[in-house]
Design an enzyme around this catalytic site. Sequence first.
Site, PDB file in Angstrom:
ATOM      1  N   VAL A 293      34.321  39.447  41.416  1.00 46.52           N
ATOM      2  CA  VAL A 293      33.533  39.042  42.582  1.00 46.52           C
ATOM      3  C   VAL A 293      32.535  37.997  42.060  1.00 46.52           C
ATOM      4  O   VAL A 293      31.841  38.260  41.075  1.00 46.52           O
ATOM      5  CB  VAL A 293      32.813  40.275  43.172  1.00 46.52           C
ATOM      6  CG1 VAL A 293      31.818  39.876  44.241  1.00 46.52           C
ATOM      7  CG2 VAL A 293      33.845  41.261  43.718  1.00 46.52           C
TER       8      VAL A 293
ATOM      9  N   HIS B  29      36.161  33.783  40.696  1.00 49.35           N
ATOM     10  CA  HIS B  29      36.811  33.484  41.975  1.00 49.35           C
ATOM     11  C   HIS B  29      35.780  33.581  43.100  1.00 49.35           C
ATOM     12  O   HIS B  29      35.637  34.612  43.745  1.00 49.35           O
ATOM     13  CB  HIS B  29      37.971  34.464  42.192  1.00 49.35           C
ATOM     14  CG  HIS B  29      38.746  34.238  43.450  1.00 49.35           C
ATOM     15  ND1 HIS B  29      38.805  33.028  44.100  1.00 49.35           N
ATOM     16  CD2 HIS B  29      39.529  35.090  44.184  1.00 49.35           C
ATOM     17  CE1 HIS B  29      39.572  33.135  45.178  1.00 49.35           C
ATOM     18  NE2 HIS B  29      40.021  34.372  45.260  1.00 49.35           N
TER      19      HIS B  29
ATOM     20  N   CYS C 158      40.944  32.745  50.893  1.00 51.24           N
ATOM     21  CA  CYS C 158      40.698  32.217  49.540  1.00 51.24           C
ATOM     22  C   CYS C 158      41.242  30.805  49.374  1.00 51.24           C
ATOM     23  O   CYS C 158      41.033  30.179  48.331  1.00 51.24           O
ATOM     24  CB  CYS C 158      41.319  33.131  48.495  1.00 51.24           C
ATOM     25  SG  CYS C 158      40.833  34.837  48.687  1.00 51.24           S
TER      26      CYS C 158
ATOM     27  N   CYS D 205      42.285  41.938  37.292  1.00 49.84           N
ATOM     28  CA  CYS D 205      41.701  41.446  38.555  1.00 49.84           C
ATOM     29  C   CYS D 205      40.756  40.277  38.303  1.00 49.84           C
ATOM     30  O   CYS D 205      40.058  40.241  37.290  1.00 49.84           O
ATOM     31  CB  CYS D 205      40.859  42.537  39.222  1.00 49.84           C
ATOM     32  SG  CYS D 205      41.709  44.096  39.473  1.00 49.84           S
ATOM     33  N   SER D 206      40.701  39.359  39.271  1.00 45.70           N
ATOM     34  CA  SER D 206      39.628  38.359  39.257  1.00 45.70           C
ATOM     35  C   SER D 206      38.355  39.092  39.682  1.00 45.70           C
ATOM     36  O   SER D 206      38.419  40.131  40.336  1.00 45.70           O
ATOM     37  CB  SER D 206      39.940  37.225  40.234  1.00 45.70           C
ATOM     38  OG  SER D 206      40.053  37.730  41.548  1.00 45.70           O
TER      39      SER D 206
ATOM     40  N   LYS E 139      41.048  34.664  37.086  1.00 51.70           N
ATOM     41  CA  LYS E 139      40.847  35.875  36.295  1.00 51.70           C
ATOM     42  C   LYS E 139      39.584  35.808  35.449  1.00 51.70           C
ATOM     43  O   LYS E 139      38.781  36.745  35.464  1.00 51.70           O
ATOM     44  CB  LYS E 139      42.082  36.128  35.388  1.00 51.70           C
ATOM     45  CG  LYS E 139      41.873  37.176  34.328  1.00 51.70           C
ATOM     46  CD  LYS E 139      41.671  38.551  34.946  1.00 51.70           C
ATOM     47  CE  LYS E 139      40.719  39.471  34.257  1.00 51.70           C
ATOM     48  NZ  LYS E 139      39.297  39.228  34.312  1.00 51.70           N
TER      49      LYS E 139
HETATM   50  C1  COA Z   1      37.917  44.631  39.843  1.00 53.75           C
HETATM   51  C2  COA Z   1      36.706  45.030  40.666  1.00 53.75           C
HETATM   52  C3  COA Z   1      37.086  46.108  41.671  1.00 53.75           C
HETATM   53  C4  COA Z   1      35.636  45.554  39.709  1.00 53.75           C
HETATM   54  O1  COA Z   1      34.493  45.862  40.442  1.00 53.75           O
HETATM   55  P1  COA Z   1      33.488  47.019  39.964  1.00 53.75           P
HETATM   56  O2  COA Z   1      34.289  48.201  39.518  1.00 53.75           O
HETATM   57  O3  COA Z   1      32.504  47.200  41.059  1.00 53.75           O
HETATM   58  O4  COA Z   1      32.864  46.397  38.682  1.00 53.75           O
HETATM   59  P2  COA Z   1      31.326  46.147  38.419  1.00 53.75           P
HETATM   60  O5  COA Z   1      30.860  45.005  39.254  1.00 53.75           O
HETATM   61  O6  COA Z   1      30.597  47.453  38.535  1.00 53.75           O
HETATM   62  O7  COA Z   1      31.337  45.670  36.918  1.00 53.75           O
HETATM   63  C5  COA Z   1      31.530  46.550  35.835  1.00 53.75           C
HETATM   64  C6  COA Z   1      31.640  45.721  34.577  1.00 53.75           C
HETATM   65  O8  COA Z   1      32.929  45.087  34.555  1.00 53.75           O
HETATM   66  C7  COA Z   1      32.772  43.669  34.569  1.00 53.75           C
HETATM   67  N1  COA Z   1      33.778  43.182  35.502  1.00 53.75           N
HETATM   68  C8  COA Z   1      33.809  43.345  36.841  1.00 53.75           C
HETATM   69  N2  COA Z   1      34.929  42.793  37.348  1.00 53.75           N
HETATM   70  C9  COA Z   1      35.601  42.273  36.304  1.00 53.75           C
HETATM   71  C10 COA Z   1      36.808  41.557  36.185  1.00 53.75           C
HETATM   72  N3  COA Z   1      37.538  41.293  37.272  1.00 53.75           N
HETATM   73  N4  COA Z   1      37.217  41.164  34.979  1.00 53.75           N
HETATM   74  C11 COA Z   1      36.460  41.419  33.886  1.00 53.75           C
HETATM   75  N5  COA Z   1      35.312  42.109  33.933  1.00 53.75           N
HETATM   76  C12 COA Z   1      34.882  42.523  35.126  1.00 53.75           C
HETATM   77  C13 COA Z   1      31.365  43.414  35.047  1.00 53.75           C
HETATM   78  O9  COA Z   1      30.873  42.196  34.504  1.00 53.75           O
HETATM   79  C14 COA Z   1      30.632  44.614  34.472  1.00 53.75           C
HETATM   80  O10 COA Z   1      30.396  44.375  33.111  1.00 53.75           O
HETATM   81  P3  COA Z   1      29.030  44.896  32.420  1.00 53.75           P
HETATM   82  O11 COA Z   1      29.050  46.392  32.565  1.00 53.75           O
HETATM   83  O12 COA Z   1      29.151  44.417  31.022  1.00 53.75           O
HETATM   84  O13 COA Z   1      27.924  44.259  33.194  1.00 53.75           O
HETATM   85  C15 COA Z   1      36.121  43.797  41.411  1.00 53.75           C
HETATM   86  O14 COA Z   1      35.827  42.795  40.474  1.00 53.75           O
HETATM   87  C16 COA Z   1      37.084  43.270  42.456  1.00 53.75           C
HETATM   88  O15 COA Z   1      37.128  43.769  43.574  1.00 53.75           O
HETATM   89  N6  COA Z   1      37.863  42.229  42.129  1.00 53.75           N
HETATM   90  C17 COA Z   1      38.824  41.641  43.075  1.00 53.75           C
HETATM   91  C18 COA Z   1      38.155  40.650  43.967  1.00 53.75           C
HETATM   92  C19 COA Z   1      39.100  40.211  45.043  1.00 53.75           C
HETATM   93  O16 COA Z   1      39.796  40.987  45.675  1.00 53.75           O
HETATM   94  N7  COA Z   1      39.136  38.891  45.294  1.00 53.75           N
HETATM   95  C20 COA Z   1      40.008  38.329  46.296  1.00 53.75           C
HETATM   96  C21 COA Z   1      41.363  38.198  45.753  1.00 53.75           C
HETATM   97  S1  COA Z   1      42.583  37.900  46.950  1.00 53.75           S
END
Ligand code: COA
Length: 392
Positions: free
Chosen positions: A209, A336, A85, A206-207, A332
């Site tokens: 995808v 990201h 990252c 969480c941030s 956030k």
């Molecule tokens: C947090 C996380 C697991 C959520 O993924 P998910 O459960 O598959 O979520 P979805 O993609 O199905 O999204 C569900 C809903 O939440 C929202 N959403 C997803 N991630 C979000 C976040 N981080 N913050 C706010 N809203 C989020 C989506 O927009 C969606 O909204 P909608 O229903 O209105 O369309 C994923 O965003 C993630 O893995 N984040 C971390 C990424 C990471 O590790 N980056 C590297 C860092 S070192």
Amino acid sequence: MKDIAIIGYGQTKFGELWESSFRELLVDSGVKAIENAKVDGDDIDAMYVGTMSGGLFVGQEHTASLIADYAGLNPIPCTRVEAACASGSLALRSACMSIAAGQHDVVLVGGVEKMTDVADPTGAIATASDQEWEAFVGATFPSLYAMMAKRYMYEYGLTLEQLSTWSSIAHENAVNNKYAQFRSKVSVEQVMRASPVADPLTLLHCSPVSDGAASMIVCDADKATDYADKDDIIYIKAFTQASDTIALHDRPNMTTLEAAKVASNYAYKMAGVGADKIDVAEVHDCFAINGLVLTEDLGFCKKGTAGKFIEEGNTRIDNDKFVTINPSGGLKAAGHALGATGIRQVGELYWQLKQDKECKDRQSAINNGYGIAANVGGTGGTVCTHLLSVDR
Ligand SMILES: CC(C)(COP(=O)(O)OP(=O)(O)OC[C@H]1O[C@@H](n2cnc3c(N)ncnc32)[C@H](O)[C@@H]1OP(=O)(O)O)[C@@H](O)C(=O)NCCC(=O)NCCS
């Protein structure tokens, strides 16, 4: 060593950008940066591209050649840089080193990631952790940062409310950032009650995808006024990098990022200023706990006190006593897109320090004229910082 100036910046929106391909995203931001800097393609001597894994996310490696070709910049040297990252800021640091050494005068730096095309982004991101000791046994990035959060709460008494305040402020700031992935406010209560991801982290700690790209034109400071107006020039006073163990459990302390301390201390020394002179910072809050840890590691408050410091509103945009942190909304809420993030952070500082119209409604007070960005690879195995100033 030559002085370095930023003379232009451009980015795409961050989010689920189905209609744009990997290459289109980077070229789109690159063209914006070139136009913003008022340079011609012929003026550009070299290009650096930061991307974590075109291979895993879109099946595309050999990114340097692809981008130079697609941007119409052949035959200039183009170099792809990877540090998870922190790929974007490492690309920028590489560009700074090439200018400082007198190798190049004008350099285009780009960062890009297209993450939403794969079915398993979590697995792809996990390749940035230690495969044998972390990913193989099922650890994901949310779970690694959750361990940091648990330990931090245990050691310093951080409450879930305080941790959640970080995300609530981030979302509030992103409302005024048209490039941000999420532009809706969330209350502390909503953050706490969002779906659990890895205890104690909820979805809203969480941030996301993200897809997105950011590009910047940096040049030898002596040549900056050949292209840009004086008011559009901001100087990079320090570009530093430090490394740490890739695996979290190999560190004596998982509530601090030693590499962030080393890199930022070196940046303060290189620029000749202390943390108390920084007006605005962009820190790598891939998970809310990392925002708190970096607030401490960059020297803005004492170890173990970031929860209270944030809760008291000391880092908000409207405070004029302390540093403003993540006016963009941070990782956030602004999003990201891994390889793009480091450049997006410095781009936000560029806008903030020159009080650009892009920051209208999210402008922090600029009193001393300094900003710092900290971009983290993995759980802190790589950290790069860039310290910017309005004065040369
Ligand atoms: C947090 C996380 C697991 C959520 O993924 P998910 O459960 O598959 O979520 P979805 O993609 O199905 O999204 C569900 C809903 O939440 C929202 N959403 C997803 N991630 C979000 C976040 N981080 N913050 C706010 N809203 C989020 C989506 O927009 C969606 O909204 P909608 O229903 O209105 O369309 C994923 O965003 C993630 O893995 N984040 C971390 C990424 C990471 O590790 N980056 C590297 C860092 S070192």
